[in-house]
Design a protein around this motif. Structure first.
Motif, PDB file in Angstrom:
ATOM      1  N   ALA A 113      23.083  67.065 -13.706  1.00 13.35           N
ATOM      2  CA  ALA A 113      22.205  66.350 -14.146  1.00 13.35           C
ATOM      3  C   ALA A 113      21.915  64.931 -13.409  1.00 13.35           C
ATOM      4  O   ALA A 113      21.110  64.686 -13.109  1.00 13.35           O
ATOM      5  N   PHE A 169      13.568  72.769 -18.487  1.00 10.31           N
ATOM      6  CA  PHE A 169      15.359  72.973 -18.656  1.00 10.31           C
ATOM      7  C   PHE A 169      15.233  74.021 -19.843  1.00 10.31           C
ATOM      8  O   PHE A 169      14.716  73.970 -20.645  1.00 10.31           O
ATOM      9  N   TRP A 185      17.706  76.406 -21.843  1.00 12.03           N
ATOM     10  CA  TRP A 185      19.262  76.561 -22.293  1.00 12.03           C
ATOM     11  C   TRP A 185      19.681  77.699 -23.516  1.00 12.03           C
ATOM     12  O   TRP A 185      18.754  77.774 -24.367  1.00 12.03           O
ATOM     13  N   TRP A 218      18.088  61.907 -18.252  1.00  9.41           N
ATOM     14  CA  TRP A 218      16.847  62.453 -18.304  1.00  9.41           C
ATOM     15  C   TRP A 218      16.397  62.282 -19.730  1.00  9.41           C
ATOM     16  O   TRP A 218      17.419  62.370 -20.723  1.00  9.41           O
TER      17      TRP A 218
END
Length: 75
Positions: free
Chosen positions: A3, A18, A20, A38
């Motif tokens: 990150a 993103f 996940w 972020w």
């Protein structure tokens, strides 16, 4: 971490999609780790059709500016 490196190589105001899957680490915990660099804007989770407890999530993140970095460093 990744990150921090993504933050370093992007321009101010950059966006990052993103993805996940929370097999072992929940998305909330991951977003806490990303927070210094972020900002989450929006996202959603998708449960698989199979009987499983994991959720795949997509989150749009925006790069935080240098002022946020300075305030975190002072803490």
């Amino acid at each position: 971490g990744s990150a921090k490196e993504a933050h370093r190589v992007t321009k101010s105001g950059a966006l990052m999609a993103f993805k996940w899957n929370d097999h072992s680490i929940r998305l909330v915990k991951v977003l806490e780790m990303l927070d210094p660099w972020w900002e989450p804007l929006f996202g959603h989770g998708v449960r698989p059709q199979q009987r499983g407890k994991s959720v795949t999530s997509w989150v749009m993140l925006r790069r935080r500016d240098a002022e946020r970095q300075l305030s975190l460093a002072a803490e």
